[in-house]
Design an enzyme around this catalytic site. Structure first.
Site, short mmCIF file in Angstrom:
data_model
loop_
_atom_site.label_atom_id
_atom_site.label_comp_id
_atom_site.label_asym_id
_atom_site.label_seq_id
_atom_site.Cartn_x
_atom_site.Cartn_y
_atom_site.Cartn_z
N TYR A 48 0.86 -1.19 0.00
CA TYR A 48 0.00 0.00 0.00
C TYR A 48 0.89 1.23 0.00
O TYR A 48 2.08 1.17 0.32
CB TYR A 48 -0.98 0.00 1.18
CG TYR A 48 -0.39 0.43 2.51
CD1 TYR A 48 -0.43 1.76 2.92
CD2 TYR A 48 0.20 -0.50 3.36
CE1 TYR A 48 0.11 2.15 4.14
CE2 TYR A 48 0.72 -0.12 4.58
CZ TYR A 48 0.69 1.21 4.96
OH TYR A 48 1.23 1.60 6.17
N CYS A 49 0.31 2.36 -0.40
CA CYS A 49 1.03 3.63 -0.42
C CYS A 49 0.06 4.70 0.06
O CYS A 49 -0.70 4.45 1.00
CB CYS A 49 1.59 3.93 -1.81
SG CYS A 49 0.32 4.02 -3.10
N LYS A 50 0.04 5.84 -0.54
CA LYS A 50 -0.90 6.89 -0.14
C LYS A 50 -2.23 6.75 -0.88
O LYS A 50 -3.30 6.84 -0.28
CB LYS A 50 -0.32 8.28 -0.40
CG LYS A 50 -1.24 9.41 0.00
CD LYS A 50 -0.64 10.76 -0.26
CE LYS A 50 -1.61 11.87 0.13
NZ LYS A 50 -1.09 13.18 -0.22
#
Length: 175
Positions: free
Chosen positions: A134-136
């Site tokens: 996951y990231c932003k």
């Protein structure tokens, strides 16, 4: 006959200097740009959709509930990986996630185990384990998933809603 019209028009302008300032379109059936209508913005336009281009991946797509289940019952066989930069990670992350910043360390999953541990301070996830990225907002995590597959990881997942979705749904945060 119509193909010769622009040529005839050019010859006429050359023979009559007063016509030099006039422009003759080689495509008289197409209206000038100023006369063309543009569609007015309205409800038919997509608003608030974030598009990114990436090759299709074979990764499993996780939603908020799936990631919450990973957090609530951690397993050594499933590793949650935050691919944001360290400053973003330190501001808050999903509990149990490790940080492997994909933008500044794109070669991370291709490193030998010893070099990976020297660089990050923890062991490299095994290709036999499931890795969930996951990231932003989901763009970097999609890239990380593709890179992981290229690096030999077969069980790859992506939380496309990522950090923004986690926060929006009231997910617990660690710092």
């Amino acid at each position: 006959m119509t193909a010769t019209r622009p040529l005839i028009g050019a010859l006429l302008r050359l023979s009559r200097p007063e016509l030099l300032h006039q422009r003759v379109s080689p495509f008289p059936h197409v209206p000038p740009l100023a006369a063309r209508r543009r569609p007015a913005p309205g409800p038919a336009r997509l608003q608030g959709v974030r598009w990114h281009s990436a090759p299709p991946s074979n990764s499993k797509v996780y939603n908020f509930e799936d990631v919450k289940a990973v957090v609530d019952s951690p397993s050594e066989e499933r590793i949650l990986i935050d691919v944001r930069e360290p400053a973003e990670y330190q501001a808050g992350f999903i509990p149990s996630a490790i940080n492997i910043p994909i933008s500044s360390q794109p070669d991370a999953l291709f490193l030998p185990e010893e070099e990976f541990e020297d660089r990050f301070g923890f062991g490299k996830p095994s290709p036999s384990h499931e890795v969930v990225f996951y990231c932003k907002a989901g763009v970097r995590s999609s890239a990380a998933a593709i890179m992981a597959q290229q690096g030999g990881y077969e069980k790859v997942g992506e939380y496309r809603g990522s950090w923004l979705d986690w926060q929006k749904n009231g997910g617990q945060s660690s710092k």
